[in-house]
Design a protein around this motif. Structure first.
Motif, mmCIF file in Angstrom:
data_model
loop_
_atom_site.group_PDB
_atom_site.id
_atom_site.type_symbol
_atom_site.label_atom_id
_atom_site.label_comp_id
_atom_site.label_asym_id
_atom_site.label_seq_id
_atom_site.Cartn_x
_atom_site.Cartn_y
_atom_site.Cartn_z
ATOM 1 N N UNK A 23 2.135 -8.400 52.713
ATOM 2 C CA UNK A 23 2.221 -7.134 51.969
ATOM 3 C C UNK A 23 3.668 -6.889 51.552
ATOM 4 N N UNK A 24 3.916 -6.921 50.246
ATOM 5 C CA UNK A 24 5.280 -6.733 49.738
ATOM 6 C C UNK A 24 5.821 -5.343 50.059
ATOM 7 N N UNK A 25 4.947 -4.341 50.063
ATOM 8 C CA UNK A 25 5.401 -2.985 50.361
ATOM 9 C C UNK A 25 5.867 -2.870 51.812
ATOM 10 N N UNK A 26 5.162 -3.533 52.716
ATOM 11 C CA UNK A 26 5.557 -3.547 54.121
ATOM 12 C C UNK A 26 6.908 -4.228 54.286
ATOM 13 N N UNK A 27 7.064 -5.389 53.654
ATOM 14 C CA UNK A 27 8.319 -6.138 53.771
ATOM 15 C C UNK A 27 9.481 -5.355 53.168
ATOM 16 N N UNK A 28 9.225 -4.655 52.053
ATOM 17 C CA UNK A 28 10.276 -3.836 51.442
ATOM 18 C C UNK A 28 10.679 -2.698 52.375
ATOM 19 N N UNK A 29 9.713 -2.085 53.047
ATOM 20 C CA UNK A 29 10.015 -0.994 53.972
ATOM 21 C C UNK A 29 10.851 -1.489 55.144
ATOM 22 N N UNK A 30 10.526 -2.664 55.658
ATOM 23 C CA UNK A 30 11.324 -3.225 56.746
ATOM 24 C C UNK A 30 12.734 -3.552 56.272
ATOM 25 N N UNK A 31 12.842 -4.110 55.078
ATOM 26 C CA UNK A 31 14.160 -4.414 54.537
ATOM 27 C C UNK A 31 15.007 -3.168 54.364
ATOM 28 N N UNK A 32 14.414 -2.113 53.802
ATOM 29 C CA UNK A 32 15.149 -0.855 53.624
ATOM 30 C C UNK A 32 15.554 -0.273 54.972
ATOM 31 N N UNK A 33 14.642 -0.287 55.942
ATOM 32 C CA UNK A 33 14.929 0.306 57.253
ATOM 33 C C UNK A 33 16.096 -0.395 57.933
ATOM 34 N N UNK A 34 16.155 -1.717 57.838
ATOM 35 C CA UNK A 34 17.236 -2.448 58.488
ATOM 36 C C UNK A 34 18.563 -2.249 57.772
ATOM 37 N N UNK A 35 18.555 -2.276 56.450
ATOM 38 C CA UNK A 35 19.796 -2.040 55.701
ATOM 39 C C UNK A 35 20.319 -0.646 55.989
ATOM 40 N N UNK A 36 19.429 0.325 55.939
ATOM 41 C CA UNK A 36 19.813 1.709 56.231
ATOM 42 C C UNK A 36 20.347 1.840 57.648
ATOM 43 N N UNK A 37 19.645 1.261 58.629
ATOM 44 C CA UNK A 37 20.023 1.405 60.035
ATOM 45 C C UNK A 37 21.372 0.758 60.320
ATOM 46 N N UNK A 38 21.617 -0.409 59.760
ATOM 47 C CA UNK A 38 22.893 -1.092 60.002
ATOM 48 C C UNK A 38 24.040 -0.300 59.400
ATOM 49 N N UNK A 39 23.879 0.148 58.145
ATOM 50 C CA UNK A 39 24.944 0.916 57.488
ATOM 51 C C UNK A 39 25.210 2.221 58.238
ATOM 52 N N UNK A 40 24.159 2.928 58.613
ATOM 53 C CA UNK A 40 24.324 4.208 59.304
ATOM 54 C C UNK A 40 24.915 4.021 60.702
ATOM 55 N N UNK A 41 24.531 2.955 61.391
ATOM 56 C CA UNK A 41 25.060 2.701 62.730
ATOM 57 C C UNK A 41 26.559 2.419 62.686
ATOM 58 N N UNK A 42 26.983 1.587 61.741
ATOM 59 C CA UNK A 42 28.412 1.261 61.620
ATOM 60 C C UNK A 42 29.209 2.517 61.297
ATOM 61 N N UNK A 43 28.761 3.275 60.304
ATOM 62 C CA UNK A 43 29.492 4.485 59.911
ATOM 63 C C UNK A 43 29.515 5.513 61.036
ATOM 64 N N UNK A 44 28.398 5.704 61.704
ATOM 65 C CA UNK A 44 28.325 6.692 62.782
ATOM 66 C C UNK A 44 29.311 6.382 63.897
#
Length: 295
Positions: free
Chosen positions: A68-89
């Motif tokens: 499911x491309x939508x599932x894979x896109x959601x996982x990709x967004x979640x990881x990119x978001x989480x890594x960026x937010x974790x570093x900045x935080x």
């Protein structure tokens, strides 16, 4: 008989009361956590839509998740978001904590001010930020095309607004953790380092960071775990849009499972997501604790 009665201490006689206190909590935990998890795992092997009948389908839901491309896109967004937010935080929180830990005027007042975002409702703050990004900033910074056109409607940059909100609120808790760590460092170490001519940067690299590495580990693990499950900031700012550009795994599970007729399918997604978060957290602990040993 006398020896056996004397052998029973007051603590042993109090054991029944101890069980009466513990068992209700154990039963409540099992009823509201363990049992729903087991039921959810069972339904992940069915085609249950959330209503009506159902049939067992085996691992079909799990196999379809990886197609499911939508599932894979959601996982990709979640990881990119989480890594960026974790570093900045963690970068921002540590910098603020270092400032609050120094001898500045009114530092106790500022400690309280920086903790305020953590006690505010995420959705309420989210709607405030939505107004800022949609109305205030486009008027104030009209000369910047990206902001003037409302960044929340830009599929390539809307995620940065969510990061800004999430980091702003998450820093409050991280600052408290770092402050607790900084207060465990003896002042004599800094005095000795100053006498030896060590610069502020060298003191941070050789004294401060090694001694708060355990607190750094806690903050990084908790931050990444929390940001991977991001939900409220997205609902308040973009609701997953534009399109599905900012749709996280948690939001996708909620939408498909409760309103999209994909209860079993999204339950399987939730099981996979739980495994992913657990593995990522364990890997973080393993790597970061090894770094602590190196210090």
């Amino acid at each position: 008989m006398e020896q056996s009665s004397r052998a029973r201490s007051p603590r042993d006689r109090a054991l029944p009361a101890y069980y009466w206190i513990v068992w209700p909590a154990v039963i409540a935990f099992a009823a509201f956590h363990t049992l729903p998890v087991i039921v959810g795992i069972f339904f992940s092997f069915t085609n249950y839509a959330g209503y009506g009948g159902w049939d067992l389908v085996g691992f079909a839901n799990y196999v379809n998740l990886f197609r499911d491309d939508r599932i894979l896109q959601a996982y990709g967004f979640s990881f990119v978001f989480a890594i960026a937010a974790t570093v900045l935080t963690n970068v921002i929180s540590l910098a603020i904590a270092l400032g609050l830990n120094s001898k500045i005027v009114g530092r106790n007042f500022f400690r309280g001010v920086y903790f305020v975002p953590y006690v505010l409702a995420a959705l309420v703050i989210g709607y405030v930020f939505q107004f800022i990004f949609s109305n205030s900033l486009p008027r104030i910074l009209s000369g910047i095309p990206l902001i003037a056109d409302n960044i929340l409607t830009n599929p390539d940059w809307a995620w940065t607004a969510i990061v800004a909100l999430a980091v702003w609120q998450a820093c409050a808790f991280s600052i408290i953790i770092y402050l607790a760590g900084l207060q465990t460092i003896p002042a004599e170490l800094y005095e000795a380092a100053s006498l030896d001519g060590a610069s502020t940067r060298r003191q941070f690299r050789s004294i401060t960071f090694p001694l708060i590495s355990a607190f750094f580990t806690i903050n990084v693990v908790l931050s990444l775990k929390g940001f991977l499950q991001v939900f409220d900031p997205i609902v308040a700012l973009t609701n997953g849009g534009p399109g599905t550009a900012t749709e996280s795994v948690s939001l996708l599970i909620f939408r498909g499972g409760f309103t999209g007729g994909e209860f079993a399918y999204q339950t399987a997604n939730a099981v996979i997501f739980f495994i992913v978060i657990t593995v990522v957290s364990l890997l973080q602990f393993r790597v970061l604790q090894r770094r602590e040993a190196d210090f």
